[in-house]
Design a protein around this motif. Structure first.
Motif, PDB file in Angstrom:
ATOM      1  N   LYS A 176       0.865  -1.169   0.000  1.00 36.04           N
ATOM      2  CA  LYS A 176       0.000   0.000   0.000  1.00 36.04           C
ATOM      3  C   LYS A 176       0.906   1.225   0.000  1.00 36.04           C
ATOM      4  O   LYS A 176       1.927   1.228   0.689  1.00 36.04           O
ATOM      5  CB  LYS A 176      -0.870  -0.025   1.258  1.00 36.04           C
ATOM      6  N   ASP A 177       0.570   2.212  -0.784  1.00 37.09           N
ATOM      7  CA  ASP A 177       1.377   3.433  -0.870  1.00 37.09           C
ATOM      8  C   ASP A 177       2.848   3.118  -1.124  1.00 37.09           C
ATOM      9  O   ASP A 177       3.736   3.789  -0.587  1.00 37.09           O
ATOM     10  CB  ASP A 177       1.260   4.261   0.415  1.00 37.09           C
ATOM     11  N   GLY A 178       3.122   2.105  -1.880  1.00 42.78           N
ATOM     12  CA  GLY A 178       4.500   1.792  -2.243  1.00 42.78           C
ATOM     13  C   GLY A 178       5.265   0.973  -1.220  1.00 42.78           C
ATOM     14  O   GLY A 178       6.387   0.554  -1.487  1.00 42.78           O
ATOM     15  N   VAL A 179       4.692   0.757  -0.045  1.00 38.76           N
ATOM     16  CA  VAL A 179       5.427  -0.038   0.949  1.00 38.76           C
ATOM     17  C   VAL A 179       4.610  -1.255   1.383  1.00 38.76           C
ATOM     18  O   VAL A 179       3.399  -1.312   1.190  1.00 38.76           O
ATOM     19  CB  VAL A 179       5.831   0.786   2.192  1.00 38.76           C
ATOM     20  N   ILE A 180       5.328  -2.220   1.983  1.00 38.47           N
ATOM     21  CA  ILE A 180       4.677  -3.456   2.381  1.00 38.47           C
ATOM     22  C   ILE A 180       3.698  -3.198   3.528  1.00 38.47           C
ATOM     23  O   ILE A 180       4.064  -2.657   4.564  1.00 38.47           O
ATOM     24  CB  ILE A 180       5.735  -4.494   2.807  1.00 38.47           C
ATOM     25  N   ARG A 199      14.281  -1.759   6.160  1.00 40.11           N
ATOM     26  CA  ARG A 199      14.765  -2.994   6.757  1.00 40.11           C
ATOM     27  C   ARG A 199      13.760  -4.132   6.519  1.00 40.11           C
ATOM     28  O   ARG A 199      14.137  -5.263   6.255  1.00 40.11           O
ATOM     29  CB  ARG A 199      14.984  -2.797   8.268  1.00 40.11           C
ATOM     30  N   ALA A 200      12.488  -3.782   6.570  1.00 39.74           N
ATOM     31  CA  ALA A 200      11.454  -4.803   6.373  1.00 39.74           C
ATOM     32  C   ALA A 200      11.531  -5.399   4.966  1.00 39.74           C
ATOM     33  O   ALA A 200      11.434  -6.618   4.796  1.00 39.74           O
ATOM     34  CB  ALA A 200      10.081  -4.188   6.618  1.00 39.74           C
ATOM     35  N   VAL A 201      11.760  -4.555   3.976  1.00 37.73           N
ATOM     36  CA  VAL A 201      11.860  -5.053   2.597  1.00 37.73           C
ATOM     37  C   VAL A 201      13.069  -5.985   2.499  1.00 37.73           C
ATOM     38  O   VAL A 201      13.001  -7.079   1.936  1.00 37.73           O
ATOM     39  CB  VAL A 201      12.028  -3.877   1.585  1.00 37.73           C
ATOM     40  N   VAL A 245      21.589  -8.672  -0.880  1.00 36.44           N
ATOM     41  CA  VAL A 245      20.428  -7.853  -1.254  1.00 36.44           C
ATOM     42  C   VAL A 245      20.802  -6.378  -1.288  1.00 36.44           C
ATOM     43  O   VAL A 245      21.350  -5.850  -0.328  1.00 36.44           O
ATOM     44  CB  VAL A 245      19.265  -8.062  -0.245  1.00 36.44           C
ATOM     45  N   TYR A 246      20.549  -5.739  -2.419  1.00 36.70           N
ATOM     46  CA  TYR A 246      20.785  -4.304  -2.557  1.00 36.70           C
ATOM     47  C   TYR A 246      19.454  -3.613  -2.823  1.00 36.70           C
ATOM     48  O   TYR A 246      18.607  -4.154  -3.527  1.00 36.70           O
ATOM     49  CB  TYR A 246      21.704  -4.001  -3.739  1.00 36.70           C
ATOM     50  N   LEU A 247      19.312  -2.431  -2.255  1.00 30.76           N
ATOM     51  CA  LEU A 247      18.109  -1.661  -2.519  1.00 30.76           C
ATOM     52  C   LEU A 247      18.485  -0.459  -3.380  1.00 30.76           C
ATOM     53  O   LEU A 247      19.610   0.037  -3.312  1.00 30.76           O
ATOM     54  CB  LEU A 247      17.489  -1.187  -1.205  1.00 30.76           C
TER      55      LEU A 247
END
Ligand SMILES: Nc1ncnc2c1ncn2[C@@H]1O[C@H](COP(=O)(O)OP(=O)(O)OP(=O)(O)O)[C@@H](O)[C@H]1O
Ligand SMILES: [Mg+2]
Length: 342
Positions: A70-74, A119-121, A133-135
């Motif tokens: 939602k709104d771009g985030v989990i 951090r959650a992603v 993992v890279y963001l």
């Protein structure tokens, strides 16, 4: 290259509010709506992506469709993790493997995301076997995907209008100089249409129908050069309770979306007013680049161009610009190290 690198697979993910795209071996191998269906009795996720999308608005009490972002985030961690993991498992080249390979991943995130959300992603990716993992910030990925050389000392403005958020950023020297993220994008447009149909036509339409209206006759201005034909829309009459049909024109939808588009324009103007003068001078020459599904709304480029007095360009295949850029960053991690968040 270490021995274990043979067992590592590289994937780039654009985990969007509306659509999830994955690139593996230079190919888009997943392009699906970000949606899952959960059985309420067993609690299991039964369908993901396109299959789950077909069920939306048509479920009974034992099954529920969920959009985990939602709104771009989990917003729903469990559902989003299952969704990512099912998408990854279904990548044809990985399906053939005897065991799940370790993954090197580049995943994009909205620029307005908090530390906790970031951090959650990351943790979600690690749980689906992400070993490295890279963001990457979405507007940065969009810029790379559009083909802009983000490292040069030249300002470029990107506006990515997705499902949940509109991300506006000025990029120069491989960094985001100023940005703004507003929660007005495709989903809000869809809700505007639902509201309009209810208040102007006494017609109750579901989300899928409203999205169809947006795509078939959606517009950002009531004076289009090549207007689409009127559309017949079916739904439930709010007064009689009976199914009914009405005709809608693009002019009506332009009216329905006007306020939301104004808020996007305001955000663009605000970002421009915060841009340092040397970069503003660059943008005067380079113009504004639009990406994301929302950029395909008829007449939106023209409207933003009139408002800002700048040339506005829509990215080629705007729904894929972000994943393309994410994939390019994945292919050249050393080059993009300074913009990747480990
Ligand atoms: N032709 C079109 N006209 C208008 N809107 C469209 C069109 N095609 C797709 N959209 C809208 O674009 C949105 C999806 O765009 P996109 O895939 O870029 O979003 P996302 O990346 O999933 O979301 P976010 O970046 O906010 O997390 C949806 O709201 C969809 O309805
Ligand atoms: Mg997006």
């Amino acid at each position: 290259m270490g021995f274990f690198d043979f067992m590592t697979e590289d994937i780039a993910i654009d985990l969007g509010t509306a659509n999830t795209l994955i690139i593996h071996n230079d190919k888009v191998v997943v392009d699906s709506p970000s949606i899952v269906a959960r059985d309420r009795i067993t609690g299991k996720i039964t369908h993901v992506g396109k299959d789950a999308n077909l069920m939306q608005g048509k479920t009974h009490e034992n099954i529920k469709t969920i959009r985990p972002l939602k709104d771009g985030v989990i917003a729903d961690f469990d559902a989003s993790e299952k969704m990512i993991s099912m998408f990854i498992k279904n990548i044809p080249a990985l399906k053939k493997k005897m065991f799940t390979p370790a993954l090197r991943m580049v995943v994009c995130i909205p620029s307005g995301i908090t530390e906790v959300e970031m951090r959650a992603v990351k943790e979600s990716c690690e749980r689906v076997n992400g070993k490295e993992v890279y963001l990457i910030h979405e507007p940065m990925a969009a810029a790379i995907g559009i083909g802009i050389d983000i490292m040069q000392p030249k300002g470029n403005m990107i506006v990515d209008i997705g499902g949940g958020t509109t991300e506006i950023a000025v990029i120069a020297l491989g960094g985001i100089v100023c940005d703004k993220s507003v929660k007005i994008a495709g989903d809000v447009f869809t809700n505007d249409i639902i509201y309009y149909m209810r208040t102007q036509h006494n017609l109750f339409v579901g989300e899928s129908t409203a999205e169809n209206i947006k795509i078939r006759v959606g517009a950002a201005t009531d004076s289009l050069d090549a207007p689409p034909e009127d559309m017949s829309v079916q739904g439930r009459d709010l007064l009689t309770g009976k199914p009914k049909q009405v005709e809608v024109s693009y002019r009506e939808i332009a009216k329905a979306l006007d306020k939301s588009i104004q808020r996007i324009e305001d955000a663009v103007m605000e970002t421009l007013s915060q841009t340092p003068p040397e970069l503003a001078a660059d943008i005067y020459n380079t113009g504004i680049y639009l990406a994301g599904g929302g950029s395909m709304l008829r007449g939106l480029d023209k409207r933003i161009s009139l408002k800002t007095d700048l040339p506005v360009y829509i990215a080629e295949d705007p729904l894929k610009a972000v994943v393309r850029g994410t994939g390019m960053a994945l292919k050249n991690i050393p080059k993009f190290r300074s913009i990747l968040i480990k």
